[in-house]
Write an enzyme that holds these catalytic residues in place. Structure first.
Site, short mmCIF file in Angstrom:
data_model
loop_
_atom_site.label_atom_id
_atom_site.label_comp_id
_atom_site.label_asym_id
_atom_site.label_seq_id
_atom_site.Cartn_x
_atom_site.Cartn_y
_atom_site.Cartn_z
N TYR A 1 0.79 -1.07 -0.01
CA TYR A 1 0.08 0.19 0.08
C TYR A 1 1.00 1.18 0.07
O TYR A 1 1.84 1.62 1.11
CB TYR A 1 -0.93 0.05 1.29
CG TYR A 1 -1.93 -1.04 1.03
CD1 TYR A 1 -2.29 -1.72 0.06
CD2 TYR A 1 -2.73 -1.22 2.38
CE1 TYR A 1 -3.21 -2.74 0.13
CE2 TYR A 1 -3.76 -2.16 2.53
CZ TYR A 1 -4.05 -2.82 1.28
OH TYR A 1 -4.90 -3.99 1.17
N LEU B 1 -22.10 1.19 -2.17
CA LEU B 1 -23.07 1.06 -1.24
C LEU B 1 -23.31 2.38 -0.28
O LEU B 1 -24.12 2.35 0.62
CB LEU B 1 -22.83 -0.01 -0.27
CG LEU B 1 -22.93 -1.25 -0.86
CD1 LEU B 1 -22.56 -2.47 -0.14
CD2 LEU B 1 -24.52 -1.53 -1.21
N THR B 2 -22.46 3.22 -0.36
CA THR B 2 -22.68 4.64 0.28
C THR B 2 -23.83 5.57 -0.07
O THR B 2 -24.25 6.23 0.68
CB THR B 2 -21.47 5.73 0.13
OG1 THR B 2 -21.40 6.05 -1.28
CG2 THR B 2 -20.44 5.02 0.55
N GLY B 3 -24.64 5.28 -1.32
CA GLY B 3 -25.56 6.03 -1.69
C GLY B 3 -25.17 7.44 -2.27
O GLY B 3 -26.11 8.42 -2.55
N LYS B 4 -24.09 7.78 -2.34
CA LYS B 4 -23.51 9.16 -2.78
C LYS B 4 -23.21 9.27 -4.28
O LYS B 4 -23.02 10.14 -4.70
CB LYS B 4 -22.33 9.56 -2.08
CG LYS B 4 -21.19 8.90 -2.24
CD LYS B 4 -20.00 9.72 -1.36
CE LYS B 4 -18.51 9.05 -1.80
NZ LYS B 4 -17.53 9.69 -0.75
N SER C 1 -13.33 -4.07 1.02
CA SER C 1 -14.39 -3.56 0.20
C SER C 1 -15.66 -3.61 0.54
O SER C 1 -16.75 -4.03 -0.07
CB SER C 1 -14.32 -3.83 -1.03
OG SER C 1 -12.99 -3.69 -1.71
N ALA D 1 -18.39 -2.06 -1.14
CA ALA D 1 -18.31 -2.25 -2.89
C ALA D 1 -17.46 -1.07 -3.17
O ALA D 1 -18.08 -0.26 -4.65
CB ALA D 1 -19.66 -2.57 -3.41
N GLN D 2 -16.31 -0.33 -2.74
CA GLN D 2 -15.76 0.67 -3.22
C GLN D 2 -16.35 1.81 -3.50
O GLN D 2 -16.28 3.01 -4.19
CB GLN D 2 -14.85 0.46 -4.65
CG GLN D 2 -14.14 -0.81 -4.40
CD GLN D 2 -13.15 -1.13 -5.54
OE1 GLN D 2 -13.49 -0.48 -6.62
NE2 GLN D 2 -12.00 -1.81 -5.39
#
Length: 321
Positions: A61, A214-217, A207, A210-211
């Protein structure tokens, strides 16, 4: 805060892990564009203030920078911090010494003498056999430089194989870190989830949002930056497919009855809580800022009802395979 034991007798950690893939990574996460060391330091501090002290990193990373940041930040706090990092079995690592040398390098970057959880980042080890790899890690457990051994991206069969190699040395396999979310449920259908339960192996879910899906933004018109911007899942068509899932997450969050003082939970918090509700699963929530930490820890301290867990399971069945 409640804790979860990694594997059968590994360290006890918080039910949410802070992911640091973005810490120093320019290729995928655009490190330096909108966030830098100050934001990462604030995120680290916010996690500890919220009672979450379990961080996941890897030598790859940011080409070591993620580990270096954690090492620097840990030196500035008296609080206990638990680190999980990962070894990459790249082609030029073909003997036991190369494994121990990689561990030494990670320890130096982290400024630690011991890592709570040391994981193998992927199963294909090129010229390094699993026997050599796992026996070397068992040696390091006996030596005291590793608290627990884990793997990442291992199949059910591969997990069984390394579990047996380690068992022969009296060392349990603690975790398998795999992609797992409401939109990535393959581990439930390919045997990984069931095998982990059978062997007493904890699932670390990377994840878990799902990267960001699923945040809705995000919408088809509003896309993330970086490599995700060209991912078809973030296209208009891809987001339309997800609309029923996002709508259900929002609906559950709006009528949350078990959420304590706050009567509303975000789609991301509901999605993370669903993973925790599976039992023996710890989501790794990647963060870049203190605000993201605060959002993610909102998944803790309450539980979805059985009916809500079932509703989410039902609506995401298309993502089982």
């Amino acid at each position: 805060m409640e804790t979860i034991t990694l594997g059968r007798n590994g360290p006890a950690v918080t039910p949410l892990c802070i992911g640091t893939w973005a810490w120093g990574d320019k290729l995928f996460w655009n490190y330096g564009d909108g966030y830098g060391p100050e934001q990462l330091q604030a995120a680290f501090t916010a996690a500890l203030e919220a009672g979450v002290n379990f961080f996941d990193t890897a030598e790859i990373y940011g080409m070591g920078k993620s580990e270096e940041f954690l090492g620097q930040f840990m030196k500035q706090t008296p609080q206990k911090v638990q680190i999980a990092t990962k070894f990459g079995p790249v082609p030029w690592r073909f003997n036991a010494k190369s494994v121990s040398d990689a561990l030494t390098d990670s320890l130096k970057r982290l400024q630690l003498e011991r890592i709570e959880l040391y994981q193998v980042h992927w199963p294909f080890a090129f010229f390094l056999s699993q026997e050599t790899l796992m026996n070397t890690l068992a040696d390091e457990v006996k030596r005291g430089r590793i608290g627990a051994v884990g793997v990442s991206n291992y199949s059910a069969a591969q997990m069984r194989d390394v579990h047996q190699i380690l068992a022969n040395r009296g060392v349990p396999l603690a975790v398998n870190q795999v992609r797992y979310s409401l939109l990535n449920r393959q581990i439930e259908s390919n045997g990984i989830f069931q095998t982990a339960r059978e062997l007493g192996v904890t699932i670390l879910a990377y994840s878990p949002l799902a990267q960001g899906l699923l945040t809705g933004k995000y919408t088809g018109a509003s896309k993330p930056t970086g490599a995700r911007s060209i991912d078809k899942k973030f296209s208009q068509e891809g987001m339309q497919k997800l609309n029923p899932v996002i709508s259900l997450l929002q609906s559950i969050g709006e009528k949350c009855d078990a959420c304590g003082e706050r009567s509303y939970r975000t789609p991301a918090q509901v999605a993370l809580n669903w993973l925790i509700a599976q039992g023996n699963v710890i989501p790794i929530a990647g963060v870049k800022t203190a605000e993201q930490v605060k959002q993610n820890v909102g998944a803790l301290g309450w539980r979805l009802t059985d009916d809500e867990v079932g509703e989410l399971e039902q609506i995401t069945r298309p993502w089982l395979n």
